[in-house]
Motif scaffolding. Structure first.
Motif, short mmCIF file in Angstrom:
data_model
loop_
_atom_site.label_atom_id
_atom_site.label_comp_id
_atom_site.label_asym_id
_atom_site.label_seq_id
_atom_site.Cartn_x
_atom_site.Cartn_y
_atom_site.Cartn_z
N ARG A 32 98.92 -28.67 29.09
CA ARG A 32 97.47 -28.79 29.20
C ARG A 32 96.97 -30.10 28.60
NH1 ARG A 32 98.38 -24.85 25.72
NH2 ARG A 32 97.92 -25.23 23.55
N ILE A 33 95.80 -30.47 29.10
CA ILE A 33 95.04 -31.60 28.58
C ILE A 33 93.62 -31.09 28.41
CG2 ILE A 33 94.15 -33.93 29.04
CD1 ILE A 33 96.59 -34.27 30.98
N ILE A 34 93.05 -31.31 27.23
CA ILE A 34 91.66 -30.91 26.99
C ILE A 34 90.90 -32.14 26.53
CG2 ILE A 34 90.10 -29.43 25.67
CD1 ILE A 34 92.46 -27.48 25.32
N LEU A 35 89.75 -32.37 27.17
CA LEU A 35 88.91 -33.49 26.77
C LEU A 35 87.45 -33.10 26.83
CD1 LEU A 35 87.57 -35.03 29.50
CD2 LEU A 35 89.96 -35.59 29.82
N ARG A 36 86.67 -33.78 26.03
CA ARG A 36 85.22 -33.57 26.00
C ARG A 36 84.59 -34.76 26.73
NH1 ARG A 36 82.53 -30.09 23.00
NH2 ARG A 36 84.27 -29.85 21.57
N HIS A 37 83.94 -34.48 27.85
CA HIS A 37 83.28 -35.52 28.64
C HIS A 37 81.87 -35.70 28.09
CE1 HIS A 37 81.06 -37.17 32.11
NE2 HIS A 37 82.22 -37.76 32.38
N LEU A 38 81.55 -36.92 27.68
CA LEU A 38 80.28 -37.17 26.98
C LEU A 38 79.23 -37.85 27.84
CD1 LEU A 38 81.86 -38.47 23.67
CD2 LEU A 38 81.07 -36.15 24.17
N ILE B 75 92.48 -28.90 31.53
CA ILE B 75 93.37 -29.01 32.68
C ILE B 75 94.65 -28.26 32.31
CG2 ILE B 75 94.58 -30.58 34.23
CD1 ILE B 75 92.55 -32.76 33.32
N ILE B 76 94.98 -27.24 33.09
CA ILE B 76 96.11 -26.37 32.79
C ILE B 76 97.16 -26.52 33.89
CG2 ILE B 76 96.85 -23.99 32.35
CD1 ILE B 76 93.86 -23.45 31.59
N PHE B 77 98.41 -26.71 33.49
CA PHE B 77 99.54 -26.89 34.40
C PHE B 77 100.48 -25.69 34.24
CE2 PHE B 77 97.97 -30.88 32.80
CZ PHE B 77 97.93 -31.73 33.88
N VAL B 78 100.59 -24.86 35.26
CA VAL B 78 101.47 -23.68 35.19
C VAL B 78 102.61 -23.87 36.18
CG1 VAL B 78 101.64 -21.18 35.49
CG2 VAL B 78 99.58 -22.17 34.48
N GLU B 79 103.83 -23.86 35.66
CA GLU B 79 105.02 -24.05 36.49
C GLU B 79 105.29 -22.79 37.29
OE1 GLU B 79 109.14 -26.35 35.77
OE2 GLU B 79 108.58 -24.89 34.24
N LEU B 80 105.51 -22.97 38.60
CA LEU B 80 105.84 -21.87 39.53
C LEU B 80 107.06 -22.30 40.34
CD1 LEU B 80 102.23 -21.30 40.95
CD2 LEU B 80 103.34 -19.97 39.14
N GLU B 81 108.24 -22.18 39.75
CA GLU B 81 109.48 -22.64 40.36
C GLU B 81 109.36 -24.11 40.73
OE1 GLU B 81 110.99 -19.94 43.30
OE2 GLU B 81 110.59 -18.23 42.01
N ASP B 82 109.33 -24.46 42.03
CA ASP B 82 109.25 -25.87 42.44
C ASP B 82 107.82 -26.32 42.69
OD1 ASP B 82 108.97 -24.27 44.67
OD2 ASP B 82 110.00 -25.66 46.00
N LYS B 83 106.85 -25.52 42.31
CA LYS B 83 105.43 -25.83 42.49
C LYS B 83 104.74 -25.79 41.14
CE LYS B 83 105.85 -22.72 45.82
NZ LYS B 83 105.61 -21.55 46.52
N THR B 84 103.49 -26.23 41.14
CA THR B 84 102.68 -26.20 39.93
C THR B 84 101.27 -25.77 40.28
OG1 THR B 84 103.96 -28.04 39.03
CG2 THR B 84 101.88 -27.51 37.92
N GLU B 85 100.77 -24.79 39.53
CA GLU B 85 99.37 -24.39 39.67
C GLU B 85 98.56 -25.23 38.69
OE1 GLU B 85 97.53 -20.17 40.01
OE2 GLU B 85 97.58 -20.71 37.87
N LEU B 86 97.58 -25.95 39.23
CA LEU B 86 96.70 -26.78 38.42
C LEU B 86 95.34 -26.10 38.35
CD1 LEU B 86 96.27 -29.52 36.94
CD2 LEU B 86 95.45 -30.40 39.12
N THR B 87 94.88 -25.82 37.15
CA THR B 87 93.56 -25.22 36.96
C THR B 87 92.71 -26.19 36.18
OG1 THR B 87 94.47 -22.99 36.99
CG2 THR B 87 92.29 -23.25 36.03
N TRP B 88 91.52 -26.41 36.69
CA TRP B 88 90.57 -27.38 36.17
C TRP B 88 89.37 -26.56 35.71
CZ3 TRP B 88 91.86 -32.52 37.46
CH2 TRP B 88 90.88 -33.50 37.30
#
Length: 165
Positions: A94-100, A110-123
């Motif tokens: 994950r990456i967390i930032l405060r946008h000012l 921003i969350i990166f979840v590994e799914l075998e050969d894929k990645t779920e990206l949640t914003w």
């Protein structure tokens, strides 16, 4: 959930809270490569922002309390100054930032979840107020999808070896 508590958001998707916008997409790429595309300034500058926007990065310090200052150049010739402060970086999770600046203050997780050969990206964007979130929800949701489209285009053009340090 309050604006201040959001930095402790776990790496999972839960119901959308008031004042929050969430976009999720599965990318057919390894998590390490997706994280690199989101953390290396030379790659990030190529896809960050809505369709037809370009970027100039002035400062990019990807570390807790590090500053990210950049200008987004809109297709109509308008420049948008932006400033964010990194809150947390946990590679490759994950990456967390405060946008000012300029118009909207929010916490981006921003969350990166590994799914075998894929990645779920949640914003996850948590705004300072529900009213501010609702004011921009339609535009931001579409702009985030355009960001994801641009990211997918970039990922299609690079190989994992292109992002090694």
């Amino acid at each position: 959930m309050t604006f201040e508590d959001a930095s402790t958001t776990p790496s999972s998707v839960e119901a959308v809270a008031d004042g929050e916008i969430v976009n999720t997409r599965i990318f057919h790429t390894p998590r390490a490569l997706l994280f690199k595309a989101c953390s290396k300034p030379d790659l990030l500058a190529q896809w960050w922002g809505p369709k037809n926007f370009t970027n100039t990065f002035h400062q990019f310090e990807m570390k807790p309390d590090g500053v990210w200052h950049y200008t987004m150049h809109g297709p109509g010739g308008v420049d948008y100054e932006n400033k964010s402060i990194f809150v947390e970086i946990v590679e490759p999770e994950r990456i967390i930032l405060r946008h000012l600046d300029p118009d909207h203050e929010f916490l981006l997780t921003i969350i990166f979840v590994e799914l075998e050969d894929k990645t779920e990206l949640t914003w996850r964007m948590l705004f300072a107020s529900a009213a501010e979130c609702e004011k921009v929800r339609e535009f931001v949701t579409k702009a985030n999808e355009q960001n994801f489209d641009r990211l997918q285009d970039l990922l299609s053009s690079i190989r994992p070896a292109d992002t090694t340090e």
